[in-house]
Design a protein around this motif. Sequence first.
Motif: not given
Length: 167
Positions: A69, A73-74, A76-78, A80-81, A84, A86-87
């Motif tokens: 997880s 999560g990391i 996905g954040i990378y 997204k932010l 730019k 979609s993960f």
Amino acid sequence: MIDKSSLTVIFTVLQIVVLLFIFFQDYKERMVYWFLFPVVGIIGGLIQINLFPKEVFFLNSLYNLILVSLLLGIGGIYMKLIRKKSFVNESMGSGDILFFIFLCFCFPTITFVVLLVFSLFFSLVIHIILIKKEQNKTVPLAGLMALFFGSVYFLSLFTPKSLIFSY
């Protein structure tokens, strides 16, 4: 009545077959039947339950799920932010994510971490070698990882269980 040792061998052979099916399907079609991922988790869990007390199996699975997880999560954040994008389905397929999740039930935590790192490295090396010959530039990550884990299970048939399934 089948003893635990024979049952573990039967489950291990079944697990190898399912993992090979995932490999061939993902490599050929870049898609895998979703129900194969829970099958991997269930068979892997049955192997662990045959080798360890149930409490140890549940703790290992919980720790592995927390680790996966965090990694997802990391990632996905990378994506997204920073990137730019979609993960899910742009950088990592939903089948790959399901494979990560259901692998959590297959190995003790320390073994899981080591095998996860080496399976990702194995997938990278194989992809780099084969990308020159491939038309499709996507990575069949779940398939290559399944090939790696299938090899680990195959080797476990010929080695003491404490080498791979120690906790």
